[in-house]
Design an enzyme around this catalytic site. Structure first.
Site, short mmCIF file in Angstrom:
data_model
loop_
_atom_site.label_atom_id
_atom_site.label_comp_id
_atom_site.label_asym_id
_atom_site.label_seq_id
_atom_site.Cartn_x
_atom_site.Cartn_y
_atom_site.Cartn_z
N ASP A 152 0.84 -1.14 -0.03
CA ASP A 152 0.03 0.11 0.01
C ASP A 152 0.95 1.29 -0.17
O ASP A 152 1.59 1.62 0.98
CB ASP A 152 -0.90 0.19 1.24
CG ASP A 152 -1.69 1.23 1.28
OD1 ASP A 152 -1.57 2.17 1.89
OD2 ASP A 152 -2.92 1.20 0.49
N THR A 199 -3.53 5.82 -4.15
CA THR A 199 -2.27 6.32 -3.34
C THR A 199 -0.66 6.33 -4.14
O THR A 199 -0.14 7.04 -4.03
CB THR A 199 -1.94 5.91 -2.07
OG1 THR A 199 -1.99 4.63 -1.89
CG2 THR A 199 -3.23 6.27 -1.38
N THR A 200 -0.90 4.91 -4.83
CA THR A 200 0.35 4.73 -5.24
C THR A 200 0.44 5.27 -6.72
O THR A 200 1.47 6.19 -7.27
CB THR A 200 0.61 3.39 -5.75
OG1 THR A 200 0.53 2.49 -4.37
CG2 THR A 200 2.06 3.03 -6.50
N ASP A 260 -9.77 0.12 1.26
CA ASP A 260 -9.55 0.60 -0.07
C ASP A 260 -10.70 0.11 -0.74
O ASP A 260 -11.32 0.75 -1.61
CB ASP A 260 -8.31 -0.02 -0.52
CG ASP A 260 -6.83 0.73 -0.17
OD1 ASP A 260 -7.12 1.83 0.67
OD2 ASP A 260 -5.83 0.48 -0.53
#
Length: 533
Positions: free
Chosen positions: A38, A71-72, A372
């Site tokens: 994550d 987020t990545t 998520d």
């Protein structure tokens, strides 16, 4: 500046996609280990010193708060935007303001192109929501568990969703969905409870019931014990009888509070504060079970699940404040601890997800993946089922649209506009790299397909299949992404890159502060020494 900002992206770039790698994180003491892919969890635990790198960590956190996923992608895309702008700024041929204007125009056109590439699906279709969540979990640890986590995420979000009318819904996953992790058992034993589960037992296990069907629940935000003085209280006792009167007054205070509660004939009393032995005696004598020192967040969920109202004073209790929506109250022992369940609620609007697993590390990773997934379902329902093709297909479609429109951009802003279009290709390129395929050949073929579709003004949903690295139609393959997540990724990445490009220098007051500390006496004292007598 740009090198520091892009350093974090290089660390988490390999964690994108189904063939992603995991990172092992050590805490400062070296004793705690976290294994995850994550992006937000990785960046959050990094020891970052440079302000630009800290800005990228904040960018990941903001994406997590706003969209819950991507987020990545947002870090990788923002870093690529900065790399694309670096040669333009480094040659001093372009002022950063010009590059920022080009990026701002590219952002507007990117969102318009993303809107045209979107399609809709029925949010009430459980199978379609499963496809979306599976796409979200494809590169995560729980992707191998099939539909288990997807079904739990969908059930939890639909449980807490409240219809506000006018086609809008309130979905507060953070406040009304609690994830309770209990080590032991199998992941398949995890479930979504139609109600609330708290890590508490009744106050007097031997005298109070641990199982009640259709309980009448009273929630209190006040202590059921004698209220001590807020400040230092002095009591002067002159006679022996006075001490007895003082103790009797305290007992009467507790008895009066219990009397107000018992007039409503409750089966379960839950308070956020303390509960004295005398109050426990009166409640157990009347056959009422009690739980004390429950967290405020838990009482809010219980109130929402069973229809009770949290009351601050026992004398203010009324019949409408009693919760009657729960079908069962039960205390069970799981492992070495007792847990209280208020389940089988009629209209819960709050729920608890019970996660079981072999170890705490696995449970922590499943919790991150489940969060998520719930955010993706929430965004999909909030956007009325608006979706885009995954696997880098929507980024390639937006990039192709920007390239075809770049010729219409006047002036030298066109270079920055083209740089933004080129940077959007980093998502499919990273997916191809993580699959281990021939990146140049694959990207050239993918660019050709999207350029041809853009010339014909046709929708193109070809992208990189994350496991094999082949170019396939993402719509037919069932790899979809939520429109809100992708739109937030593009907006956050370009705006963050623009913000960092506008910084021309980093000014620090640390060195000056150290010099002052080493100087010893103040300048005024030195001046006084130089004055002749």
């Amino acid at each position: 500046m740009i090198a520091a900002a892009t350093a974090g992206a290089e660390i988490i770039r390999t964690t994108l996609g189904p063939r992603s790698m995991h990172k092992m994180l050590l805490d400062a003491a070296g004793s705690g280990i976290v294994v995850t892919n994550d992006g937000n969890a990785i960046l959050r635990d990094l020891d970052v010193q440079h302000p630009a790198a800290k800005a990228m960590v904040e960018l990941s956190r903001a994406q997590e708060e706003e969209a819950g996923d991507g987020t990545t992608s947002v870090i990788v895309l923002a870093a690529e935007m900065l790399r694309a702008a670096e040669p333009l700024v480094a040659l001093h041929a372009f002022h950063p303001s010009i590059v920022c204007r080009g990026f701002a125009r590219a952002l507007e056109d990117s969102l318009a192109a993303l809107e045209s590439a979107a399609f809709s699906m029925d949010v009430e279709d459980h199978a379609a929501l499963q496809v979306i969540v599976r796409s979200c979990l494809g590169g995560k640890f729980t992707g191998a568990l099939g539909d288990l986590v997807a079904d739990m995420a969908i059930d939890a979000v639909k449980t807490v969703a409240v219809d506000l009318g006018n086609g809008s819904r309130e979905i507060d996953v953070k406040k009304y969905v609690k994830i309770e992790k209990v080590a032991g058992g199998r992941l398949e034993d995890s479930a979504v409870l139609r109600g609330v589960m708290i890590n508490k037992d009744v106050v007097a296990p031997g005298r109070m019931r641990r199982k009640i069907t259709n309980p009448r629940v009273v929630l209190l935000d006040c202590p059921l014990e004698y209220k001590k003085g807020e400040n230092a209280t002095n009591v002067e006792v002159m006679e022996e009888e006075d001490w007895s009167i003082l103790l009797k007054l305290e007992e009467e205070f507790v008895e009066e509070a219990c009397k107000h509660i018992l007039t409503l004939k409750p089966d379960l009393v839950i308070t956020e504060k303390g509960l004295s032995d005398l109050a426990c005696h009166h409640l157990s004598k009347a056959g009422v079970s009690a739980i004390r020192r429950v967290r405020k967040t838990d009482t809010n969920r219980i109130a929402r699940a069973c229809g009770a109202t949290i009351v601050n004073r026992p004398e203010e209790l009324q019949e409408r404040d009693v919760g009657t929506g729960a079908g069962l109250f039960e205390v069970r022992k799981i492992g070495d601890e007792f847990f209280a369940f208020l389940i089988q609620c009629q209209e819960p609007r709050a729920c608890t997800v019970l996660l079981r697993g072999a170890s705490q590390d696995i449970l922590n990773e499943v919790e991150r993946n489940l969060h998520d997934a719930m955010c993706v379902v929430r965004n999909t329902i909030r956007d009325h089922g608006k979706m885009v093709a995954g696997g880098g297909a929507c980024e390639m479609a937006v990039s192709a649209a920007l390239k075809s429109k770049a010729c219409s951009v006047e002036g030298i802003e066109q270079w920055a506009y083209r740089a933004a279009a080129q940077a959007l290709e980093v998502i499919p390129r990273t997916l191809a790299q993580n699959c281990g395929v021939a990146v140049i050949r694959t990207m050239t073929e993918l660019q050709a397909r999207h350029a041809e579709a853009c010339e014909k003004r046709e929708a193109c949903s070809f992208g990189i299949e994350g496991r094999s690295g082949k170019i396939v139609d993402m719509k037919e393959a069932g790899v979809w992404d939520a429109f809100g997540v992708k739109a937030q990724v593009i907006k956050s990445a370009i705006e963050a890159a623009t913000m960092l490009l506008r910084i021309d220098d980093v000014v620090s007051g640390i060195k000056k502060k150290k010099e002052r500390g080493a100087q010893g006496p103040s300048d005024d004292a030195g001046d006084r020494e130089d004055i002749p007598e």
